[in-house]
Design an enzyme around this catalytic site. Structure first.
Site, PDB file in Angstrom:
ATOM      1  N   GLU A  59       0.790  -1.460  -0.018  1.00  0.00           N
ATOM      2  CA  GLU A  59      -0.037   0.009   0.082  1.00  0.00           C
ATOM      3  C   GLU A  59       0.895   1.349   0.058  1.00  0.00           C
ATOM      4  OE1 GLU A  59      -3.041   0.290  -0.740  1.00  0.00           O
ATOM      5  OE2 GLU A  59      -3.557  -1.672  -0.612  1.00  0.00           O
ATOM      6  N   TYR A 142      -5.332   6.934   4.706  1.00  0.00           N
ATOM      7  CA  TYR A 142      -5.761   6.103   3.624  1.00  0.00           C
ATOM      8  C   TYR A 142      -4.826   4.618   3.994  1.00  0.00           C
ATOM      9  CZ  TYR A 142      -5.180   3.251  -0.426  1.00  0.00           C
ATOM     10  OH  TYR A 142      -5.157   2.191  -1.428  1.00  0.00           O
ATOM     11  N   ASP A 160      -9.147   5.832  -2.459  1.00  0.00           N
ATOM     12  CA  ASP A 160      -7.930   6.295  -3.236  1.00  0.00           C
ATOM     13  C   ASP A 160      -8.297   6.947  -4.438  1.00  0.00           C
ATOM     14  OD1 ASP A 160      -8.708   4.132  -5.002  1.00  0.00           O
ATOM     15  OD2 ASP A 160      -6.976   3.217  -4.968  1.00  0.00           O
TER      16      ASP A 160
END
Length: 362
Positions: A59, A142, A160
């Site tokens: 990520e 996030y 995102d």
């Protein structure tokens, strides 16, 4: 040129969240992308879960980077540092060199800070809640949501750029980006599947990456077209609305390729700021106007006669840069520099300096 959808063509009805969740998860069962860091929907149903360390690593790499570009870096990192404890022990310079080419080098520094905190303060285990993940250094909203959902199946709202685009089209939001970000996050939260949050997060990302593309969206095969307000207008590519971009100022500078018997002089950039802590060629400051030859040579490393080898262009997020590349041969190192074999330098330099080195060496 794509037609602009008239406002009156946007349906008044809003998407049905239950139908959206069912349709998208059914689509994901068949069309889930095979990615190195992913546990597919069938394996997840069988109880398999991914390594939180590997998911966190992927990520962080995928922020501002394409999947295809990140995949080889991900594989190389796991081979070199197969656990968060091993990564925590990595020297700063070694980690920064391995990150070269992934951009946004502050992320590499945050990566190391987070790994060290997990190893030292959490016994090498990542917290399994969004709040716990947010408490780690360098972990933003996030990343915390993504790891909580994908690694631990927590019902987190993972948003995102792909998800923003899907949600903006699904609801035909009128507010342009970036002002719409908070609104899109609120709308995305109404869709989160609490029973399969990990699959849901990845399904939404996949839809944005493969079907609901920025240009030429594949609406006819989209599982959500019956619920999509933008599709109903006939011009779904007009979403998300975007505010006019501000002009990005052009910057100029000079880079020095100082060589000696198959080696090149490299410096380390300051820890804070653009490309912080990365290996670099010696350069002038980057300003709004090009430097003249007399100014450049006055700033060049001592002990060598430099000649202009050409220039390179590189675009950063906030500005384009033109670097004039000056080449010289000598034995006097600039202050704080070190000699590095040319091939090793190519492997460790960020893209902008690798381009300058290649230009300088012809």
């Amino acid at each position: 040129m794509n037609p602009v959808a008239p406002p009156e063509t946007v349906p008044e009805t809003v998407p049905d969240s239950a139908r959206v969740r069912t349709a998208l998860l059914d689509w994901y069962e068949v069309h889930a992308r095979h990615l190195p860091w992913r546990i597919g929907p069938k394996a997840r149903r069988a109880g398999e879960r991914g390594d939180p360390y590997a998911i966190w690593l992927s990520e962080v790499m995928l922020q501002q980077t394409t999947t295809a570009h990140a995949a080889p870096y991900y594989d190389a990192f796991l081979q070199r540092w197969p656990s968060v404890e091993r990564l925590a022990d990595a020297p700063d310079e070694e980690l920064m060199a391995a990150w070269a080419g992934l951009g946004y080098y502050a992320r590499a520094r945050n990566l190391l800070a987070c790994a060290r905190a997990v190893a030292a303060d959490h016994g090498g285990r990542f917290p399994d809640t969004e709040a716990g993940l947010l408490s780690l250094p360098g972990v933003g909203a996030y990343t915390a949501a993504a790891v909580a959902a994908i690694a631990f199946d927590r019902p987190a709202n993972v948003v995102d750029g792909n998800v923003e685009r899907v949600v903006s089209r699904l609801f035909a939001t009128a507010t342009p980006l970036p002002a719409a970000k908070a609104e899109l996050k609120t709308l995305a939260a109404t869709l989160v599947d609490v029973d399969r949050p990990g699959d849901w997060a990845q399904a939404l990302m996949d839809l944005g990456a493969v079907v609901c593309r920025p240009k030429n969206p594949l609406c006819l095969v989209c599982p959500l077209n019956a619920e999509c307000r933008a599709y109903a207008t006939g011009a779904p590519q007009q979403w998300p609305r975007k505010a006019a971009k501000a002009d990005r100022p052009q910057r100029f500078g000079a880079a020095f390729v100082l060589t000696r018997a198959g080696e090149v002089a490299l410096v380390r950039r300051p820890e804070k700021g653009l490309l912080g802590g990365m290996a670099a060629l010696p350069t002038t400051d980057w300003g709004a106007e090009p430097l003249g030859e007399i100014e450049v040579l006055a700033l060049a490393p001592p002990g060598a006669d430099f000649r202009l080898a050409g220039s390179i262009e590189h675009v950063f997020t906030h500005f384009p840069l033109r670097l004039d590349v000056w080449v010289g041969e000598g034995a006097v190192l600039p202050e704080g520099a070190r000699w590095v074999a040319v091939e090793e330098a190519r492997r460790s330099l960020p893209t902008v300096f690798r381009k300058a080195l290649d230009r300088g060496l012809g």
